[in-house]
Enzyme design. Structure first.
Site, PDB file in Angstrom:
ATOM      1  N   ASP A 161       0.812  -1.225   0.000  1.00 33.57           N
ATOM      2  CA  ASP A 161       0.000   0.000   0.000  1.00 33.57           C
ATOM      3  C   ASP A 161       0.842   1.270   0.000  1.00 33.57           C
ATOM      4  O   ASP A 161       0.455   2.290   0.568  1.00 33.57           O
ATOM      5  CB  ASP A 161      -0.973   0.015   1.200  1.00 33.57           C
ATOM      6  N   LYS A 200       1.877   2.124  -5.133  1.00 34.42           N
ATOM      7  CA  LYS A 200       2.454   1.566  -6.368  1.00 34.42           C
ATOM      8  C   LYS A 200       1.543   1.828  -7.572  1.00 34.42           C
ATOM      9  O   LYS A 200       2.008   2.165  -8.650  1.00 34.42           O
ATOM     10  CB  LYS A 200       2.660   0.043  -6.218  1.00 34.42           C
ATOM     11  N   GLY A 256      -4.568  -4.302  -3.724  1.00 34.79           N
ATOM     12  CA  GLY A 256      -5.563  -3.282  -4.035  1.00 34.79           C
ATOM     13  C   GLY A 256      -4.802  -2.034  -4.430  1.00 34.79           C
ATOM     14  O   GLY A 256      -4.138  -1.432  -3.592  1.00 34.79           O
ATOM     15  N   HIS A 257      -4.819  -1.719  -5.705  1.00 35.66           N
ATOM     16  CA  HIS A 257      -4.043  -0.583  -6.205  1.00 35.66           C
ATOM     17  C   HIS A 257      -5.004   0.518  -6.644  1.00 35.66           C
ATOM     18  O   HIS A 257      -5.848   0.302  -7.513  1.00 35.66           O
ATOM     19  CB  HIS A 257      -3.151  -1.023  -7.375  1.00 35.66           C
ATOM     20  N   GLN A 260       1.971  -6.056  -3.200  1.00 34.38           N
ATOM     21  CA  GLN A 260       2.441  -6.167  -1.815  1.00 34.38           C
ATOM     22  C   GLN A 260       3.722  -5.326  -1.639  1.00 34.38           C
ATOM     23  O   GLN A 260       3.888  -4.356  -2.352  1.00 34.38           O
ATOM     24  CB  GLN A 260       2.678  -7.637  -1.412  1.00 34.38           C
TER      25      GLN A 260
HETATM   26  P1  GDP Z   1      -0.719   0.315  -3.588  1.00 36.02           P
HETATM   27  O1  GDP Z   1      -1.347  -0.941  -3.104  1.00 36.02           O
HETATM   28  O2  GDP Z   1       0.740   0.379  -3.332  1.00 36.02           O
HETATM   29  O3  GDP Z   1      -1.064   0.637  -5.016  1.00 36.02           O
HETATM   30  O4  GDP Z   1      -1.371   1.481  -2.695  1.00 36.02           O
HETATM   31  P2  GDP Z   1      -2.928   1.635  -2.320  1.00 36.02           P
HETATM   32  O5  GDP Z   1      -3.653   2.097  -3.530  1.00 36.02           O
HETATM   33  O6  GDP Z   1      -3.426   0.445  -1.609  1.00 36.02           O
HETATM   34  O7  GDP Z   1      -2.841   2.773  -1.216  1.00 36.02           O
HETATM   35  C1  GDP Z   1      -2.339   4.039  -1.503  1.00 36.02           C
HETATM   36  C2  GDP Z   1      -3.460   5.064  -1.238  1.00 36.02           C
HETATM   37  O8  GDP Z   1      -2.904   6.362  -1.188  1.00 36.02           O
HETATM   38  C3  GDP Z   1      -4.493   5.129  -2.360  1.00 36.02           C
HETATM   39  O9  GDP Z   1      -5.735   5.466  -1.803  1.00 36.02           O
HETATM   40  C4  GDP Z   1      -3.982   6.240  -3.256  1.00 36.02           C
HETATM   41  O10 GDP Z   1      -5.018   6.886  -3.989  1.00 36.02           O
HETATM   42  C5  GDP Z   1      -3.401   7.178  -2.240  1.00 36.02           C
HETATM   43  N1  GDP Z   1      -2.245   7.967  -2.680  1.00 36.02           N
HETATM   44  C6  GDP Z   1      -1.220   7.613  -3.495  1.00 36.02           C
HETATM   45  N2  GDP Z   1      -0.291   8.586  -3.550  1.00 36.02           N
HETATM   46  C7  GDP Z   1      -0.744   9.565  -2.733  1.00 36.02           C
HETATM   47  C8  GDP Z   1      -0.204  10.836  -2.334  1.00 36.02           C
HETATM   48  O11 GDP Z   1       0.882  11.241  -2.711  1.00 36.02           O
HETATM   49  N3  GDP Z   1      -0.942  11.571  -1.444  1.00 36.02           N
HETATM   50  C9  GDP Z   1      -2.147  11.141  -0.964  1.00 36.02           C
HETATM   51  N4  GDP Z   1      -2.786  11.916  -0.100  1.00 36.02           N
HETATM   52  N5  GDP Z   1      -2.679   9.956  -1.327  1.00 36.02           N
HETATM   53  C10 GDP Z   1      -1.973   9.182  -2.185  1.00 36.02           C
HETATM   54  P1  IMO Z   2      -0.902  -4.168  -2.213  1.00 34.87           P
HETATM   55  O1  IMO Z   2      -0.470  -4.712  -3.545  1.00 34.87           O
HETATM   56  C1  IMO Z   2      -0.890  -4.603   2.146  1.00 34.87           C
HETATM   57  C2  IMO Z   2      -0.917  -8.687   3.726  1.00 34.87           C
HETATM   58  C3  IMO Z   2      -2.165  -9.124   4.468  1.00 34.87           C
HETATM   59  C4  IMO Z   2      -1.563 -10.101   5.459  1.00 34.87           C
HETATM   60  C5  IMO Z   2      -0.453 -10.766   4.652  1.00 34.87           C
HETATM   61  C6  IMO Z   2      -0.850 -12.111   4.060  1.00 34.87           C
HETATM   62  O2  IMO Z   2      -2.197  -3.450  -2.254  1.00 34.87           O
HETATM   63  O3  IMO Z   2       0.203  -3.381  -1.586  1.00 34.87           O
HETATM   64  P2  IMO Z   2      -2.387 -12.814   2.005  1.00 34.87           P
HETATM   65  O4  IMO Z   2      -3.851 -12.585   1.751  1.00 34.87           O
HETATM   66  O5  IMO Z   2      -1.501 -12.232   0.956  1.00 34.87           O
HETATM   67  O6  IMO Z   2      -2.064 -14.250   2.306  1.00 34.87           O
HETATM   68  O7  IMO Z   2      -2.092 -12.011   3.379  1.00 34.87           O
HETATM   69  O8  IMO Z   2      -0.130  -9.869   3.602  1.00 34.87           O
HETATM   70  N1  IMO Z   2      -1.148  -8.169   2.350  1.00 34.87           N
HETATM   71  C7  IMO Z   2      -1.092  -6.873   2.020  1.00 34.87           C
HETATM   72  N2  IMO Z   2      -0.908  -5.780   2.800  1.00 34.87           N
HETATM   73  N3  IMO Z   2      -1.018  -4.467   0.807  1.00 34.87           N
HETATM   74  C8  IMO Z   2      -1.181  -5.554   0.014  1.00 34.87           C
HETATM   75  O9  IMO Z   2      -1.183  -5.491  -1.321  1.00 34.87           O
HETATM   76  C9  IMO Z   2      -1.270  -6.822   0.621  1.00 34.87           C
HETATM   77  N4  IMO Z   2      -1.462  -8.096   0.167  1.00 34.87           N
HETATM   78  C10 IMO Z   2      -1.365  -8.900   1.231  1.00 34.87           C
HETATM   79  O10 IMO Z   2      -2.796  -8.037   5.092  1.00 34.87           O
HETATM   80  O11 IMO Z   2      -0.948  -9.390   6.508  1.00 34.87           O
HETATM   81 MG    MG Z   3      -2.884  -1.588  -1.812  1.00 35.74          MG
END
Ligand code: GDP
Ligand code: IMO
Ligand code: MG
Length: 431
Positions: A13, A16, A40-41, A225
């Site tokens: 999270d 990416k 979840g991206h 991840q």
């Molecule tokens: P990922 O799994 O690495 O793709 O990240 P996620 O999407 O799960 O979580 C990142 C969250 O931060 C998302 O809700 C993005 O929309 C948000 N986000 C990404 N870059 C920024 C930033 O620079 N500032 C803020 N406020 N939100 C951001």
């Molecule tokens: P993105 O791509 C954050 C964590 C779960 C748990 C562990 C194992 O959005 O960054 P799993 O279901 O993979 O067997 O769970 O890994 N986990 C993540 N945490 N971002 C993710 O993906 C994750 N995918 C798995 O919360 O601790």
């Molecule tokens: Mg994510």
């Protein structure tokens, strides 16, 4: 021609998806190579929010090709749902835009059931998985009894492979976990229908990428991840079940390591973690709560609140080593605005010893106390800033401290969720 890998440096999270969407402008192909719909991206483009669990984050750009590599574990219902939702939003995901490797493993209903049953049985010692069946699917892959995309396209083969495994799965579900057994006939009908729906999207991703690379196209690899959730290098057993480090971009898509030009690590300006496991710089106080609220730190996949803490440079430094990072993309810097005393964990005190990397043993990491350094924060709204020089002095100091501790340069800084809310210092597709 340039091939770039984007990976998360922390526990997922990091943002990416946003960085991949942004860099897709310079790419021809965008490839997911590991993980599944545990990811979840989130992308925010022209004020609209999209969350992708399986489809690569390049899909919103017209004319780009998105690939799901062999290293991914694929829940076909989730992929079909994403394709349908995009269609509703007016974005047609046609087979010329999306290819799924024939060798990608399929997440079956018993994988999800076993994931949930195991976590339930573990109770307090649960890993906190996403419950999507990721671990059990990878287990079957390594155990050589998995079902792959090409099996879904061959009715007889699918029936045979399911018959060979369902008895054992149902035995474990029923007799060991006390759960309901699954009906193989219903699975056959459901999954063969998925196979027919996905058939036009299937192909040999490795061959397509080789041809693309040979003709000078740019390939962008999208990690899921984060490095410290890696099955080998992460905080085992509180990890996911795939290799999340850059090296797996090659295995998980079928391209050789000599074809990779750069690896960029995404670093959230602070640290978050979902699920169980040690987290030395975790903030269990009002500041942690503040960051969770302002940063919207709730899981994009499960909606769980993310644990929040200070930026941990031992975590980032270990990621530099494990991924061979050329540079960093710093995200969510805007979230720190208004915290007047910022802290960075620069090393750990581990049973009286000072260490600056994450120890692989769980008990050692659990014993680590963060060694914090304090930096002055800033109050200016940085969301509208688009160049280094516009940033307040204290913001630049914070970024320079990250560069100094990481030992690699910052390529870009994200100051908001939107695609354009970014300061690009260096594009990894440039030489
Ligand atoms: P990922 O799994 O690495 O793709 O990240 P996620 O999407 O799960 O979580 C990142 C969250 O931060 C998302 O809700 C993005 O929309 C948000 N986000 C990404 N870059 C920024 C930033 O620079 N500032 C803020 N406020 N939100 C951001
Ligand atoms: P993105 O791509 C954050 C964590 C779960 C748990 C562990 C194992 O959005 O960054 P799993 O279901 O993979 O067997 O769970 O890994 N986990 C993540 N945490 N971002 C993710 O993906 C994750 N995918 C798995 O919360 O601790
Ligand atoms: Mg994510």
């Amino acid at each position: 021609m340039s091939n770039v890998i984007i990976i998360g440096t922390q526990w997922g999270d990091e943002g990416k998806g946003k960085i991949v969407d942004l860099l897709t402008e310079r790419a021809d192909y965008v490839v997911r190579f590991q993980g599944g719909n545990n990811a979840g991206h989130t992308l925010v483009v022209s004020g609209k929010r999209f969350i992708f669990h399986l489809i690569p984050s390049g899909i919103l750009h017209p004319g780009k090709k998105c690939m799901v590599g062999n290293g991914v574990v694929l829940d076909p219902a989730v992929l079909i749902g994403e394709i349908d939702r995009l269609a509703e939003a007016g974005i047609a995901v046609t087979p010329d835009k999306l290819m799924i490797s024939l060798y990608t493993h399929i997440i079956m209903p018993y994988h999800r059931a076993l994931d949930l049953a195991r976590e339930k049985k573990k109770g307090k010692t649960a890993i906190g998985t996403t419950g999507r069946g990721i671990g059990p699917c990878y287990e079957d892959k390594v155990g050589r009894c998995g079902i792959r995309v090409h099996d879904l396209l061959d009715k007889e083969m699918f029936r045979r492979k399911l018959a060979a495994t369902i008895e054992e799965k149902n035995f474990i579900l029923e007799r060991f976990y006390g759960e309901k057994p699954l009906d193989p006939a219903a699975i056959v009908d459901e999954y063969l229908a998925y196979g027919e729906r996905l058939r036009p999207y299937t192909g040999n991703v490795s061959e397509v990428l080789q041809a693309a690379d040979a003709s000078g196209r740019n390939i962008l690899f999208e990690g899921a991840q984060g490095t410290h959730l890696d099955i080998d290098h992460g905080t085992y057993p509180f990890v996911t079940s795939s290799n999340t480090v850059a090296g797996n971009a090659c295995c998980g898509s079928g391209i050789g390591p000599t074809r990779i030009d750069k690896v960029v690590g995404v670093v959230k300006a602070y640290t978050t973690r979902v699920g169980g496991g040690p987290f030395p710089s975790e903030l269990l106080d009002d500041t942690g709560e503040y960051i969770r609220k302002v940063g919207g730190e709730f899981g994009a996949t499960t909606g769980r609140p993310r644990r929040c803490g200070w930026l941990d440079m031992a975590v980032v430094k270990s990621s530099v080593r494990l991924n061979g990072l050329a540079g960093l993309a710093i995200t969510k810097l805007d979230v720190l605005t208004g915290i007047l005393k910022l802290k960075i964990s620069v090393s750990y005190n581990c049973r009286g010893k000072c260490i600056d990397s994450v120890p692989p043993e769980l008990d050692a990491l659990e014993a680590c106390e963060p060694v914090l350094t304090e930096l002055p924060g800033w109050e200016e709204d940085i969301g509208g800033m688009r160049s280094w020089d516009q940033l307040p002095r204290n913001t630049r100091n914070y970024l320079q401290a990250i560069e100094q501790y990481a030992g690699v340069p910052i390529y870009m800084v994200s100051v908001g969720a939107g695609r354009d809310e970014t300061i690009i210092l260096r594009n990894p597709f440039d030489a």
